[in-house]
Design a protein around this motif. Structure first.
Motif, PDB file in Angstrom:
ATOM      1  N   GLN A   6      39.590  -7.351 -47.413  1.00  0.00           N
ATOM      2  CA  GLN A   6      40.349  -6.114 -47.231  1.00  0.00           C
ATOM      3  C   GLN A   6      41.548  -6.274 -46.302  1.00  0.00           C
ATOM      4  OE1 GLN A   6      37.754  -2.985 -45.874  1.00  0.00           O
ATOM      5  NE2 GLN A   6      36.359  -3.243 -47.586  1.00  0.00           N
ATOM      6  N   ARG A   7      41.313  -6.864 -45.118  1.00  0.00           N
ATOM      7  CA  ARG A   7      42.387  -6.886 -44.117  1.00  0.00           C
ATOM      8  C   ARG A   7      42.193  -8.059 -43.160  1.00  0.00           C
ATOM      9  NH1 ARG A   7      45.978  -2.943 -41.747  1.00  0.00           N
ATOM     10  NH2 ARG A   7      46.016  -3.090 -39.477  1.00  0.00           N
ATOM     11  N   LEU A   8      43.317  -8.730 -42.868  1.00  0.00           N
ATOM     12  CA  LEU A   8      43.334  -9.845 -41.932  1.00  0.00           C
ATOM     13  C   LEU A   8      44.577  -9.694 -41.059  1.00  0.00           C
ATOM     14  CD1 LEU A   8      42.259 -12.654 -40.999  1.00  0.00           C
ATOM     15  CD2 LEU A   8      43.715 -13.654 -42.790  1.00  0.00           C
ATOM     16  N   VAL A   9      44.366  -9.708 -39.743  1.00  0.00           N
ATOM     17  CA  VAL A   9      45.484  -9.539 -38.811  1.00  0.00           C
ATOM     18  C   VAL A   9      45.434 -10.658 -37.789  1.00  0.00           C
ATOM     19  CG1 VAL A   9      46.601  -7.985 -37.140  1.00  0.00           C
ATOM     20  CG2 VAL A   9      45.314  -7.024 -39.084  1.00  0.00           C
ATOM     21  N   TYR A  10      46.604 -11.274 -37.536  1.00  0.00           N
ATOM     22  CA  TYR A  10      46.677 -12.273 -36.476  1.00  0.00           C
ATOM     23  C   TYR A  10      48.054 -12.291 -35.844  1.00  0.00           C
ATOM     24  CZ  TYR A  10      47.912 -15.242 -40.588  1.00  0.00           C
ATOM     25  OH  TYR A  10      48.423 -15.757 -41.763  1.00  0.00           O
ATOM     26  N   SER A  11      48.085 -12.770 -34.602  1.00  0.00           N
ATOM     27  CA  SER A  11      49.361 -12.912 -33.914  1.00  0.00           C
ATOM     28  C   SER A  11      50.074 -14.138 -34.467  1.00  0.00           C
ATOM     29  CB  SER A  11      49.159 -13.024 -32.400  1.00  0.00           C
ATOM     30  OG  SER A  11      48.370 -14.150 -32.080  1.00  0.00           O
ATOM     31  N   TRP A  12      51.388 -14.127 -34.349  1.00  0.00           N
ATOM     32  CA  TRP A  12      52.243 -15.205 -34.855  1.00  0.00           C
ATOM     33  C   TRP A  12      53.307 -15.415 -33.790  1.00  0.00           C
ATOM     34  CZ3 TRP A  12      52.426 -17.352 -40.004  1.00  0.00           C
ATOM     35  CH2 TRP A  12      53.578 -18.098 -40.293  1.00  0.00           C
ATOM     36  N   LYS A  13      53.130 -16.468 -32.996  1.00  0.00           N
ATOM     37  CA  LYS A  13      54.033 -16.725 -31.869  1.00  0.00           C
ATOM     38  C   LYS A  13      54.628 -18.114 -31.986  1.00  0.00           C
ATOM     39  CE  LYS A  13      51.253 -13.789 -28.892  1.00  0.00           C
ATOM     40  NZ  LYS A  13      50.631 -13.631 -27.567  1.00  0.00           N
ATOM     41  N   GLY A  14      55.829 -18.261 -31.481  1.00  0.00           N
ATOM     42  CA  GLY A  14      56.472 -19.571 -31.503  1.00  0.00           C
ATOM     43  C   GLY A  14      57.571 -19.654 -30.478  1.00  0.00           C
ATOM     44  N   GLY A  15      58.053 -20.876 -30.296  1.00  0.00           N
ATOM     45  CA  GLY A  15      59.129 -21.102 -29.340  1.00  0.00           C
ATOM     46  C   GLY A  15      59.568 -22.551 -29.356  1.00  0.00           C
ATOM     47  N   PRO A  16      60.382 -22.924 -28.363  1.00  0.00           N
ATOM     48  CA  PRO A  16      60.946 -24.274 -28.333  1.00  0.00           C
ATOM     49  C   PRO A  16      59.987 -25.346 -27.823  1.00  0.00           C
ATOM     50  CG  PRO A  16      61.781 -23.003 -26.497  1.00  0.00           C
ATOM     51  CD  PRO A  16      60.955 -22.064 -27.332  1.00  0.00           C
ATOM     52  N   GLY A  17      58.865 -24.947 -27.232  1.00  0.00           N
ATOM     53  CA  GLY A  17      57.924 -25.937 -26.720  1.00  0.00           C
ATOM     54  C   GLY A  17      56.661 -25.279 -26.205  1.00  0.00           C
ATOM     55  N   PRO A  18      55.627 -26.090 -25.920  1.00  0.00           N
ATOM     56  CA  PRO A  18      54.350 -25.543 -25.446  1.00  0.00           C
ATOM     57  C   PRO A  18      54.534 -24.631 -24.232  1.00  0.00           C
ATOM     58  CG  PRO A  18      54.130 -27.881 -25.915  1.00  0.00           C
ATOM     59  CD  PRO A  18      55.605 -27.542 -26.016  1.00  0.00           C
ATOM     60  N   GLY A  19      53.922 -23.460 -24.303  1.00  0.00           N
ATOM     61  CA  GLY A  19      53.985 -22.519 -23.193  1.00  0.00           C
ATOM     62  C   GLY A  19      55.247 -21.678 -23.131  1.00  0.00           C
ATOM     63  N   VAL A  20      56.201 -21.923 -24.028  1.00  0.00           N
ATOM     64  CA  VAL A  20      57.444 -21.154 -24.035  1.00  0.00           C
ATOM     65  C   VAL A  20      57.487 -20.369 -25.344  1.00  0.00           C
ATOM     66  CG1 VAL A  20      59.954 -21.227 -23.903  1.00  0.00           C
ATOM     67  CG2 VAL A  20      58.596 -22.946 -22.682  1.00  0.00           C
ATOM     68  N   ILE A  21      57.201 -19.098 -25.255  1.00  0.00           N
ATOM     69  CA  ILE A  21      57.141 -18.238 -26.444  1.00  0.00           C
ATOM     70  C   ILE A  21      58.388 -17.355 -26.488  1.00  0.00           C
ATOM     71  CG2 ILE A  21      55.866 -16.393 -27.615  1.00  0.00           C
ATOM     72  CD1 ILE A  21      54.438 -19.144 -27.611  1.00  0.00           C
ATOM     73  N   THR A  22      59.157 -17.484 -27.552  1.00  0.00           N
ATOM     74  CA  THR A  22      60.346 -16.651 -27.729  1.00  0.00           C
ATOM     75  C   THR A  22      60.204 -15.716 -28.934  1.00  0.00           C
ATOM     76  OG1 THR A  22      61.389 -18.435 -28.986  1.00  0.00           O
ATOM     77  CG2 THR A  22      61.909 -18.308 -26.631  1.00  0.00           C
ATOM     78  N   LEU A  23      59.179 -15.966 -29.753  1.00  0.00           N
ATOM     79  CA  LEU A  23      58.875 -15.104 -30.891  1.00  0.00           C
ATOM     80  C   LEU A  23      57.432 -14.649 -30.748  1.00  0.00           C
ATOM     81  CD1 LEU A  23      59.660 -13.958 -33.734  1.00  0.00           C
ATOM     82  CD2 LEU A  23      58.612 -16.014 -34.686  1.00  0.00           C
TER      83      LEU A  23
END
Length: 149
Positions: free
Chosen positions: A72-89
């Motif tokens: 029925q439904r699946l939700v998850y976060s989607w994060k990214g960035g230029p390197g480990p520990g640096v999230i810009t999205l």
């Protein structure tokens, strides 16, 4: 500036078949990216793809499963960035499956693109989701259906 993506696709396959493609590591690797995904709330996982330095993306999507309602439904976060520990999205991806006569309507909501750079990322990602990624998912569903018949 904020932008969300929303798509609806119809596949002539059961919700169970579509769900399997969205939640099984091997299937996800075929149509989306290499991963260590598990459909368990709280599970932290990564998707791995080619880095895109010009977009400040190291090639790793960092995710956490937020909601699971089988078929029925699946939700998850989607994060990214230029390197480990640096999230810009920092976004959220929601898959909703609706049984329709002879198949499944699959809804994709990818929300939370904030700021100009992420707005640009959403343009590229939207084209990918609704283009080659949708086609690869459809191809995998058709292939699996052919094998089981």
């Amino acid at each position: 500036m904020k932008r969300d993506l929303s798509f609806r696709w119809y596949f002539p396959h059961s919700p169970a078949a579509v769900w399997a493609c969205l939640t099984e590591q091997e299937a996800i690797a075929e149509w989306l990216m290499k991963n260590d995904f598990k459909p368990v709330v709280g599970h932290k996982f990564n998707f791995h793809t080619k880095p895109i330095p010009k977009m400040d993306f190291d090639g790793i999507v960092y995710g956490e499963v937020l909601e699971v309602r089988p078929q029925q439904r699946l939700v998850y976060s989607w994060k990214g960035g230029p390197g480990p520990g640096v999230i810009t999205l920092d976004t959220v991806l929601t898959w909703t499956l609706v049984a329709k006569e002879g198949g499944t309507e699959l809804r994709l909501e990818h929300s939370g693109f904030k700021g100009f750079k992420n707005y640009l990322s959403s343009l590229f990602m939207g084209a990918g989701w609704n283009g080659r990624i949708r086609k690869r998912l459809e191809s995998l569903l058709n292939e699996k259906a052919h094998v089981t018949t």
